[in-house]
Motif scaffolding. Sequence first.
Motif, PDB file in Angstrom:
ATOM      1  N   SER A  87      42.033  33.371  45.642  1.00 17.51           N
ATOM      2  CA  SER A  87      41.158  33.504  44.916  1.00 17.51           C
ATOM      3  C   SER A  87      40.560  31.977  44.531  1.00 17.51           C
ATOM      4  O   SER A  87      41.431  30.835  45.049  1.00 17.51           O
ATOM      5  CB  SER A  87      41.212  34.251  43.790  1.00 17.51           C
ATOM      6  OG  SER A  87      42.284  33.344  42.888  1.00 17.51           O
ATOM      7  N   GLY A  88      39.374  31.656  44.111  1.00 19.82           N
ATOM      8  CA  GLY A  88      38.877  30.496  43.919  1.00 19.82           C
ATOM      9  C   GLY A  88      39.926  29.514  43.083  1.00 19.82           C
ATOM     10  O   GLY A  88      40.137  28.488  43.926  1.00 19.82           O
ATOM     11  N   ILE A  89      40.543  29.484  42.093  1.00 24.59           N
ATOM     12  CA  ILE A  89      41.288  28.378  41.542  1.00 24.59           C
ATOM     13  C   ILE A  89      42.603  28.276  42.218  1.00 24.59           C
ATOM     14  O   ILE A  89      43.040  27.161  42.357  1.00 24.59           O
ATOM     15  CB  ILE A  89      41.350  28.682  39.968  1.00 24.59           C
ATOM     16  CG1 ILE A  89      42.023  27.499  39.288  1.00 24.59           C
ATOM     17  CG2 ILE A  89      42.249  30.062  39.690  1.00 24.59           C
ATOM     18  CD1 ILE A  89      41.639  27.194  37.819  1.00 24.59           C
ATOM     19  N   ALA A  90      43.098  29.375  42.648  1.00 25.85           N
ATOM     20  CA  ALA A  90      44.298  29.367  43.543  1.00 25.85           C
ATOM     21  C   ALA A  90      44.123  28.534  44.858  1.00 25.85           C
ATOM     22  O   ALA A  90      45.047  27.839  45.132  1.00 25.85           O
ATOM     23  CB  ALA A  90      44.934  30.702  43.822  1.00 25.85           C
ATOM     24  N   ARG A  91      43.040  28.671  45.535  1.00 19.64           N
ATOM     25  CA  ARG A  91      42.588  27.860  46.698  1.00 19.64           C
ATOM     26  C   ARG A  91      42.545  26.353  46.241  1.00 19.64           C
ATOM     27  O   ARG A  91      43.185  25.528  47.047  1.00 19.64           O
ATOM     28  CB  ARG A  91      41.431  28.454  47.162  1.00 19.64           C
ATOM     29  CG  ARG A  91      40.873  27.642  48.410  1.00 19.64           C
ATOM     30  CD  ARG A  91      39.509  28.051  48.916  1.00 19.64           C
ATOM     31  NE  ARG A  91      39.638  29.507  49.299  1.00 19.64           N
ATOM     32  CZ  ARG A  91      38.726  30.315  48.861  1.00 19.64           C
ATOM     33  NH1 ARG A  91      37.777  30.040  48.287  1.00 19.64           N
ATOM     34  NH2 ARG A  91      38.865  31.506  49.536  1.00 19.64           N
TER      35      ARG A  91
END
Length: 126
Positions: A29-33
């Motif tokens: 997901s966005g922040i993990a990426r």
Amino acid sequence: MDATTRLAAAGNCLLGCWLIVAAAVLAPSGIARWNDVLVGAAVAVLAGYNYVDVRDRRSPSAVGACLVAVLGGWLVVAPFVLGLGRAQPALWNDVAVGTVIASFGGYNAYVAAAADRPPSVRTTAE
């Protein structure tokens, strides 16, 4: 420095590069990426710097190796802190890669700290 120190620094550099690639391949997901990209870039740069030092027969940077170890520890807990879903490949990739990065970084930090000590105080780990 010995071959193990050089291998640990090179391994961390490659694992940092893998984290950048894994952000696209495993599609977290966005922040993990962005976490994987930024931490991977920092690990690759710091470990690459330590690899060059070790290759040139200098001791690795203790501060750089400690930062790599801390970033590896962050990778282990980041999926849980950032709310990455359970049983995702990206979660287990971060945990596994973070464990190895923290281990290699800790070893290099130990070697760097031992190399900075006077010869009368050095341990047998060298």
